[in-house]
Design an enzyme around this catalytic site. Structure first.
Site, mmCIF file in Angstrom:
data_model
loop_
_atom_site.group_PDB
_atom_site.id
_atom_site.type_symbol
_atom_site.label_atom_id
_atom_site.label_comp_id
_atom_site.label_asym_id
_atom_site.label_seq_id
_atom_site.Cartn_x
_atom_site.Cartn_y
_atom_site.Cartn_z
ATOM 1 N N ILE A 93 7.890 -29.385 -6.505
ATOM 2 C CA ILE A 93 7.007 -30.782 -6.931
ATOM 3 C C ILE A 93 5.855 -30.524 -7.213
ATOM 4 C CG2 ILE A 93 8.913 -31.766 -5.372
ATOM 5 C CD1 ILE A 93 6.063 -31.622 -2.583
ATOM 6 N N ARG B 76 10.174 -36.888 23.516
ATOM 7 C CA ARG B 76 11.064 -36.963 22.086
ATOM 8 C C ARG B 76 12.641 -37.762 21.635
ATOM 9 N NH1 ARG B 76 6.840 -34.962 21.993
ATOM 10 N NH2 ARG B 76 5.578 -33.937 20.743
ATOM 11 N N SER C 272 5.978 -28.972 10.282
ATOM 12 C CA SER C 272 5.652 -28.852 11.225
ATOM 13 C C SER C 272 4.229 -28.810 11.620
ATOM 14 C CB SER C 272 6.136 -26.634 11.076
ATOM 15 O OG SER C 272 4.593 -26.235 12.395
ATOM 16 N N TYR D 169 -0.662 -32.014 9.722
ATOM 17 C CA TYR D 169 0.497 -32.584 9.286
ATOM 18 C C TYR D 169 0.386 -34.018 9.264
ATOM 19 C CZ TYR D 169 5.430 -33.227 9.402
ATOM 20 O OH TYR D 169 7.144 -33.537 9.087
ATOM 21 N N THR E 73 11.547 -23.129 1.675
ATOM 22 C CA THR E 73 12.023 -23.161 2.764
ATOM 23 C C THR E 73 13.600 -23.910 3.543
ATOM 24 O OG1 THR E 73 11.260 -25.682 3.412
ATOM 25 C CG2 THR E 73 10.367 -23.928 4.948
ATOM 26 N N GLY E 74 14.233 -24.605 2.013
ATOM 27 C CA GLY E 74 15.281 -24.624 1.406
ATOM 28 C C GLY E 74 16.491 -23.486 2.062
ATOM 29 N N PHE F 135 17.163 -29.145 5.117
ATOM 30 C CA PHE F 135 17.980 -29.469 6.112
ATOM 31 C C PHE F 135 18.002 -30.952 6.169
ATOM 32 C CE2 PHE F 135 16.612 -31.844 10.547
ATOM 33 C CZ PHE F 135 17.998 -31.408 11.202
HETATM 34 C C1 UD1 Z 1 7.049 -33.381 14.369
HETATM 35 C C2 UD1 Z 1 7.012 -34.837 14.603
HETATM 36 C C3 UD1 Z 1 8.762 -35.597 13.387
HETATM 37 C C4 UD1 Z 1 8.629 -34.042 12.831
HETATM 38 C C5 UD1 Z 1 7.932 -32.910 12.933
HETATM 39 C C6 UD1 Z 1 7.638 -31.821 11.370
HETATM 40 C C7 UD1 Z 1 5.531 -35.988 16.909
HETATM 41 C C8 UD1 Z 1 6.331 -37.332 17.521
HETATM 42 N N1 UD1 Z 1 7.356 -35.426 15.987
HETATM 43 O O1 UD1 Z 1 8.006 -33.201 15.824
HETATM 44 O O2 UD1 Z 1 8.501 -36.298 13.341
HETATM 45 O O3 UD1 Z 1 9.621 -34.640 12.056
HETATM 46 O O4 UD1 Z 1 6.820 -32.780 13.125
HETATM 47 O O5 UD1 Z 1 7.461 -30.643 12.084
HETATM 48 O O6 UD1 Z 1 4.568 -35.942 15.971
HETATM 49 N N2 UD1 Z 1 8.007 -27.027 21.461
HETATM 50 C C9 UD1 Z 1 8.445 -25.882 22.769
HETATM 51 N N3 UD1 Z 1 8.987 -24.702 22.215
HETATM 52 C C10 UD1 Z 1 9.137 -23.570 21.339
HETATM 53 C C11 UD1 Z 1 9.026 -24.787 19.850
HETATM 54 C C12 UD1 Z 1 8.651 -26.332 20.883
HETATM 55 O O7 UD1 Z 1 8.560 -26.208 23.672
HETATM 56 O O8 UD1 Z 1 10.337 -23.046 21.113
HETATM 57 C C13 UD1 Z 1 7.472 -28.107 22.563
HETATM 58 C C14 UD1 Z 1 6.478 -28.816 21.736
HETATM 59 O O9 UD1 Z 1 5.486 -28.521 21.686
HETATM 60 C C15 UD1 Z 1 6.951 -30.306 21.481
HETATM 61 C C16 UD1 Z 1 8.292 -30.512 21.345
HETATM 62 O O10 UD1 Z 1 8.833 -29.053 21.584
HETATM 63 O O11 UD1 Z 1 6.341 -30.660 22.637
HETATM 64 C C17 UD1 Z 1 8.807 -30.265 19.753
HETATM 65 O O12 UD1 Z 1 8.321 -29.740 18.706
HETATM 66 P P1 UD1 Z 1 8.522 -29.531 17.268
HETATM 67 O O13 UD1 Z 1 9.996 -29.236 17.429
HETATM 68 O O14 UD1 Z 1 8.044 -28.502 16.692
HETATM 69 O O15 UD1 Z 1 8.526 -31.190 17.074
HETATM 70 P P2 UD1 Z 1 7.419 -31.953 17.024
HETATM 71 O O16 UD1 Z 1 6.315 -31.478 16.620
HETATM 72 O O17 UD1 Z 1 7.192 -33.122 18.440
#
Ligand code: UD1
Length: 317
Positions: free
Chosen positions: A58, A213, A82, A145, A38-39, A13
């Site tokens: 890699i 975020r 993730s 991660y 994943t790509g 992506f």
């Molecule tokens: C984290 C990193 C981000 C990185 C990513 C890679 C932080 C603050 N951010 O993202 O920079 O690029 O990992 O994977 O650590 N959620 C829901 N419903 C869903 C999916 C997710 O509520 O169906 C919530 C999660 O619990 C979280 C938020 O949405 O609170 C964001 O989740 P996600 O998109 O997975 O990213 P981060 O874990 O924040």
């Protein structure tokens, strides 16, 4: 610009967005390294004939070393993303994010590459009491991660200090946009929200939805990468790659309902392990040293992304 680019994870992506940006700037020689774990090759559909696509891993040094040799800039985007995936199954993410990054850096050094621009992560900050998050804060990783991405960043610093390989790390803040895969249980939340709203289904929000975020549009991240590839006197440094804003999940879902003219109440589930509560970038250093200023407001990025998913779901893109 210098002439030979390598993009690891270039079928992903973010990597494919960097490839398209390089081509728009007139780059002629771009080697994409991707094992398609994943790509997806379809992410490169429009540019396939302008690049050299190499299906390589890699984690296999022998495979990638000849591809990286002599590169002017290596954009290292290949990773297993993730937070929850790294908690459920830490071995593959450790192998790819730490050992794979080591291989890329080793190949860059031995092959005398000009610079490595590394995809680091805002997750390195963890839960800080103070917002926005600024590069001078002590990292507090809360998940495998986050730690893995931080180790990669430290390795970049060491490669610069000890071996003189130019490196720049960019701590991405929750990147979203066209081509983000919404189909995995580990997909980024906005890609999942997009699919839900277009299919008129309720998403599941983990927790109360008030976590926030600094969602960053992928084209802004690609532009930041190109600037980091060129900026002088930044070797060994790391910079936030964010917008400087902060949006809650409840706000994001509300905007999508508004854009689509629907009302769908989300389901709320238990909070996710390893989650960070709030995330927001201080963008001062990236603006000062890399001359970066994000171009896309959250609403504009969301509109564009929604249109892309709509076309994609209809099989039109
Ligand atoms: C984290 C990193 C981000 C990185 C990513 C890679 C932080 C603050 N951010 O993202 O920079 O690029 O990992 O994977 O650590 N959620 C829901 N419903 C869903 C999916 C997710 O509520 O169906 C919530 C999660 O619990 C979280 C938020 O949405 O609170 C964001 O989740 P996600 O998109 O997975 O990213 P981060 O874990 O924040």
């Amino acid at each position: 610009m210098a002439e030979h680019y390598v993009v690891t994870g270039g079928a992903g992506f973010i990597g494919s967005a960097i490839v398209r940006s390089l081509l728009r700037e007139g780059a002629r020689r771009i080697v994409v390294i991707d094992n398609l774990l994943t790509g997806r090759e379809s992410n490169l559909d429009q540019v396939r004939t302008s690049i050299d696509f190499q299906r390589a891993d890699i984690c296999n040094y022998q495979e990638i070393a000849p591809l990286i040799r002599g590169a002017s800039v290596v954009f290292h985007e290949a990773a297993l993303a993730s937070v929850p995936r790294s908690i459920h199954d830490p071995i593959p993410s450790h192998d790819i994010n730490i050992n794979g990054t080591f291989n890329v850096l080793r190949a860059a050094r031995e092959g005398q590459a000009g610079r490595v621009v590394y995809a680091a992560s805002s997750s390195a900050y963890g839960d800080t009491e103070v917002l926005p998050k600024v590069e001078s804060m002590t990292p507090r990783p809360r998940s495998p991660y986050a730690l893995q991405k931080l180790v990669g960043e430290y390795y970049c610093g060491i490669w610069s200090g000890v071996y003189g390989v130019e490196t720049v790390s960019l701590r991405y803040f929750n990147v979203y946009g066209p081509r983000q895969d919404p189909t995995s249980p580990y997909s980024g939340v906005l890609s999942v929200f997009m699919k839900s709203v277009l299919e008129r289904r309720a998403p599941t929000i983990f927790g109360d939805g008030e976590q926030s975020r600094d969602f960053t549009y992928v084209e802004d991240v690609a532009a930041l990468n190109l600037k980091a590839a060129r900026a002088p006197n930044v070797s060994g440094r790391f910079y936030n790659g964010g917008n400087g804003g902060r949006i809650t999940l409840n706000q994001a879902w509300a905007l999508l309902q508004e854009l689509e003219g629907v009302e769908i109440a989300p389901n709320y589930g238990p909070p996710r392990a390893g989650d960070v509560r709030d995330s927001q970038a201080d963008t001062t250093a990236a603006a000062r040293d890399l001359q970066h200023s994000p171009q896309y407001s959250f609403e504009e990025g969301m509109r564009r992304t929604l249109e892309w998913y709509r076309a994609d779901l209809q099989g039109g893109s």
